[in-house]
Design a protein around this motif. Structure first.
Motif, PDB file in Angstrom:
ATOM      1  N   ILE A 113     -26.169  -6.651  13.287  1.00 47.71           N
ATOM      2  CA  ILE A 113     -26.560  -5.464  13.909  1.00 47.71           C
ATOM      3  C   ILE A 113     -25.244  -4.804  14.462  1.00 47.71           C
ATOM      4  O   ILE A 113     -24.336  -5.668  14.858  1.00 47.71           O
ATOM      5  N   HIS A 114     -25.197  -3.619  14.603  1.00 46.66           N
ATOM      6  CA  HIS A 114     -23.982  -2.901  15.050  1.00 46.66           C
ATOM      7  C   HIS A 114     -24.037  -3.083  16.484  1.00 46.66           C
ATOM      8  O   HIS A 114     -25.069  -2.911  17.233  1.00 46.66           O
ATOM      9  N   GLU A 115     -22.781  -3.305  17.115  1.00 47.71           N
ATOM     10  CA  GLU A 115     -22.529  -3.537  18.596  1.00 47.71           C
ATOM     11  C   GLU A 115     -23.052  -2.464  19.346  1.00 47.71           C
ATOM     12  O   GLU A 115     -23.831  -2.607  20.511  1.00 47.71           O
ATOM     13  N   ARG A 116     -23.032  -1.147  18.694  1.00 47.99           N
ATOM     14  CA  ARG A 116     -23.506   0.151  19.643  1.00 47.99           C
ATOM     15  C   ARG A 116     -24.879  -0.057  19.725  1.00 47.99           C
ATOM     16  O   ARG A 116     -25.641   0.388  20.593  1.00 47.99           O
ATOM     17  N   GLU A 117     -25.666  -0.366  18.488  1.00 45.91           N
ATOM     18  CA  GLU A 117     -27.109  -0.441  18.593  1.00 45.91           C
ATOM     19  C   GLU A 117     -27.628  -1.347  19.519  1.00 45.91           C
ATOM     20  O   GLU A 117     -28.650  -1.340  20.347  1.00 45.91           O
ATOM     21  N   TYR A 118     -26.992  -2.658  19.461  1.00 46.85           N
ATOM     22  CA  TYR A 118     -27.522  -3.481  20.531  1.00 46.85           C
ATOM     23  C   TYR A 118     -27.170  -3.242  21.988  1.00 46.85           C
ATOM     24  O   TYR A 118     -27.901  -3.527  22.972  1.00 46.85           O
ATOM     25  N   ARG A 119     -26.114  -2.500  22.260  1.00 49.33           N
ATOM     26  CA  ARG A 119     -25.914  -2.108  23.617  1.00 49.33           C
ATOM     27  C   ARG A 119     -26.782  -1.079  24.019  1.00 49.33           C
ATOM     28  O   ARG A 119     -27.330  -0.940  25.315  1.00 49.33           O
ATOM     29  N   HIS A 120     -27.201  -0.292  23.071  1.00 47.72           N
ATOM     30  CA  HIS A 120     -28.267   0.902  23.388  1.00 47.72           C
ATOM     31  C   HIS A 120     -29.698   0.159  23.562  1.00 47.72           C
ATOM     32  O   HIS A 120     -30.177   0.211  24.735  1.00 47.72           O
ATOM     33  N   PHE A 121     -29.768  -0.745  23.105  1.00 46.04           N
ATOM     34  CA  PHE A 121     -31.147  -1.574  23.106  1.00 46.04           C
ATOM     35  C   PHE A 121     -30.973  -2.378  24.683  1.00 46.04           C
ATOM     36  O   PHE A 121     -31.855  -2.297  25.406  1.00 46.04           O
ATOM     37  N   HIS A 122     -29.758  -3.039  25.016  1.00 47.44           N
ATOM     38  CA  HIS A 122     -29.907  -3.632  26.055  1.00 47.44           C
ATOM     39  C   HIS A 122     -29.785  -2.876  27.413  1.00 47.44           C
ATOM     40  O   HIS A 122     -30.188  -3.350  28.308  1.00 47.44           O
ATOM     41  N   GLU A 123     -29.154  -1.612  27.203  1.00 45.86           N
ATOM     42  CA  GLU A 123     -29.469  -0.823  28.308  1.00 45.86           C
ATOM     43  C   GLU A 123     -30.913  -0.058  28.646  1.00 45.86           C
ATOM     44  O   GLU A 123     -31.222  -0.201  29.764  1.00 45.86           O
ATOM     45  N   VAL A 124     -31.680  -0.036  27.555  1.00 46.73           N
ATOM     46  CA  VAL A 124     -32.727   0.218  27.839  1.00 46.73           C
ATOM     47  C   VAL A 124     -33.789  -0.844  28.114  1.00 46.73           C
ATOM     48  O   VAL A 124     -34.753  -0.676  29.102  1.00 46.73           O
ATOM     49  N   TYR A 125     -33.458  -1.990  27.625  1.00 49.54           N
ATOM     50  CA  TYR A 125     -33.966  -3.441  28.377  1.00 49.54           C
ATOM     51  C   TYR A 125     -33.968  -3.534  29.727  1.00 49.54           C
ATOM     52  O   TYR A 125     -34.645  -3.712  30.333  1.00 49.54           O
ATOM     53  N   THR A 126     -32.674  -3.135  30.057  1.00 53.64           N
ATOM     54  CA  THR A 126     -32.244  -3.353  31.585  1.00 53.64           C
ATOM     55  C   THR A 126     -33.255  -2.530  32.337  1.00 53.64           C
ATOM     56  O   THR A 126     -33.668  -2.650  33.475  1.00 53.64           O
ATOM     57  N   ASP A 127     -33.107  -1.057  31.958  1.00 58.23           N
ATOM     58  CA  ASP A 127     -33.721  -0.211  32.675  1.00 58.23           C
ATOM     59  C   ASP A 127     -35.166  -0.318  32.662  1.00 58.23           C
ATOM     60  O   ASP A 127     -35.881   0.165  33.761  1.00 58.23           O
ATOM     61  N   LEU A 128     -35.709  -0.881  31.887  1.00 53.57           N
ATOM     62  CA  LEU A 128     -37.217  -1.108  31.822  1.00 53.57           C
ATOM     63  C   LEU A 128     -37.511  -2.340  32.811  1.00 53.57           C
ATOM     64  O   LEU A 128     -38.726  -2.715  32.894  1.00 53.57           O
ATOM     65  N   GLY A 129     -36.647  -3.115  33.537  1.00 47.47           N
ATOM     66  CA  GLY A 129     -36.693  -4.201  34.250  1.00 47.47           C
ATOM     67  C   GLY A 129     -36.729  -5.625  33.553  1.00 47.47           C
ATOM     68  O   GLY A 129     -37.327  -6.478  34.012  1.00 47.47           O
ATOM     69  N   ALA A 130     -36.182  -5.443  32.423  1.00 49.46           N
ATOM     70  CA  ALA A 130     -35.828  -6.818  31.767  1.00 49.46           C
ATOM     71  C   ALA A 130     -37.146  -7.668  31.448  1.00 49.46           C
ATOM     72  O   ALA A 130     -37.263  -8.813  31.888  1.00 49.46           O
ATOM     73  N   PRO A 131     -38.304  -6.946  30.702  1.00 52.63           N
ATOM     74  CA  PRO A 131     -39.415  -7.573  30.458  1.00 52.63           C
ATOM     75  C   PRO A 131     -39.144  -8.587  29.364  1.00 52.63           C
ATOM     76  O   PRO A 131     -38.189  -8.539  28.509  1.00 52.63           O
ATOM     77  N   LYS A 132     -40.172  -9.606  29.527  1.00 52.66           N
ATOM     78  CA  LYS A 132     -39.970 -11.004  28.488  1.00 52.66           C
ATOM     79  C   LYS A 132     -40.670 -10.710  27.176  1.00 52.66           C
ATOM     80  O   LYS A 132     -40.546 -11.387  26.332  1.00 52.66           O
ATOM     81  N   ASN A 133     -41.176  -9.331  27.038  1.00 52.72           N
ATOM     82  CA  ASN A 133     -41.896  -9.208  25.906  1.00 52.72           C
ATOM     83  C   ASN A 133     -41.446  -8.188  24.871  1.00 52.72           C
ATOM     84  O   ASN A 133     -42.050  -7.596  24.028  1.00 52.72           O
ATOM     85  N   ILE A 134     -40.003  -7.823  25.088  1.00 54.77           N
ATOM     86  CA  ILE A 134     -39.585  -6.789  24.431  1.00 54.77           C
ATOM     87  C   ILE A 134     -38.159  -7.353  23.714  1.00 54.77           C
ATOM     88  O   ILE A 134     -37.356  -8.018  24.161  1.00 54.77           O
TER      89      ILE A 134
END
Length: 255
Positions: free
Chosen positions: A120-141
């Motif tokens: 996976i490209h680092e930028r792609e993962y970083r974008h996912f993690h930003e969204v993941y964090t903004d959503l409250g770090a849900p366990k099912n995403i």
């Protein structure tokens, strides 16, 4: 005379077929998908269209064996249920045909698993993690890679094989549903029960993939079915947080 089908027939599919038949939008999607695959594989890495001899043989064999899926695999590289899946009317199976799909690349805390750091490209993962964090770090995403598939067979051994149609990285949402195996429901009956969710997802989030697994999730020694909604980056990377929230609202509102 004993019936011998090339591809296993799904049991108790009548309710599912009836619900689809009564939905004009679903019927149009199904017909459009069938026509797009019929003798035309442009842009898709699938076997060539059958020769006239193979076509005739497939037609006559399907008549003798009452096996529509065998004929469809010969002329358009899809079984009946493949067509429904590729029309986005029913879910893809989790890990169908014993092949890992989707491939989950992060853990429950949103951290990239070591074995996928080069996938996976680092930028792609970083974008996912930003969204993941903004959503409250849900366990099912999860960050995942998934593909759509169909089936065809070779005229030599008549063994069906899985064809990958397209593969994407994206975001996967997973949640549990009641255990339909315990309720003695078939897979087709389970698909019928979630048909409204699948259609609503496709109308609101076109090109999202839905996955389903019967009796495949275990939590606290209790088995559940699980549904997954995969949002390919190729379609949903922009405004990803909004798309994830919309998908969650749909699957949670209907259950």
């Amino acid at each position: 005379m004993e019936e011998k089908t090339l591809f296993p027939r799904e049991e108790k599919s009548e309710i599912l077929f009836k619900k689809i038949s009564e939905d004009k939008w679903a019927c149009e999607k199904l017909m459009e998908t069938f026509c797009s695959y019929l003798f035309s594989n442009d842009g898709v890495d699938l076997p060539d269209s059958p020769s006239s001899t193979e076509f005739a043989q497939a037609l006559f064999n399907s008549y003798r064996n009452r096996d529509l899926s065998a004929f469809l695999m010969a002329i358009c590289q899809n079984t009946v249920f493949d067509l429904l899946r590729n029309a986005f009317l029913i879910p893809y199976r989790f890990n169908a045909d014993g092949k890992q799909n989707p491939m989950i690349m992060t853990d429950e805390n949103g951290m990239l698993l070591p074995e996928y750091k080069r996938s996976i490209h680092e930028r792609e993962y970083r974008h996912f993690h930003e969204v993941y964090t903004d959503l409250g770090a849900p366990k099912n995403i999860f960050l995942a890679q998934a593909y759509r598939y169909s089936h065809s067979y070779t005229s030599d051994d008549m063994e069906p094989e899985q064809n990958i149609l397209e593969k994407n990285n994206g975001v996967l949402l997973i949640r549990e549903l009641p255990d339909t195996v315990k309720l003695k429901e078939t897979e087709a009956e389970a698909y019928s029960a979630i048909l409204d969710i699948v259609i609503k997802l496709q109308k609101e989030l076109p090109m999202s993939y839905v996955f389903y697994g019967q009796d495949s999730l275990v939590e606290d020694n209790t088995r559940y079915d699980e549904i997954g909604v995969f949002l390919p980056n190729s379609h949903f990377l922009k405004n990803l947080e909004r798309h994830v929230s919309k998908a969650e609202a749909i699957i949670y509102a209907d259950n």
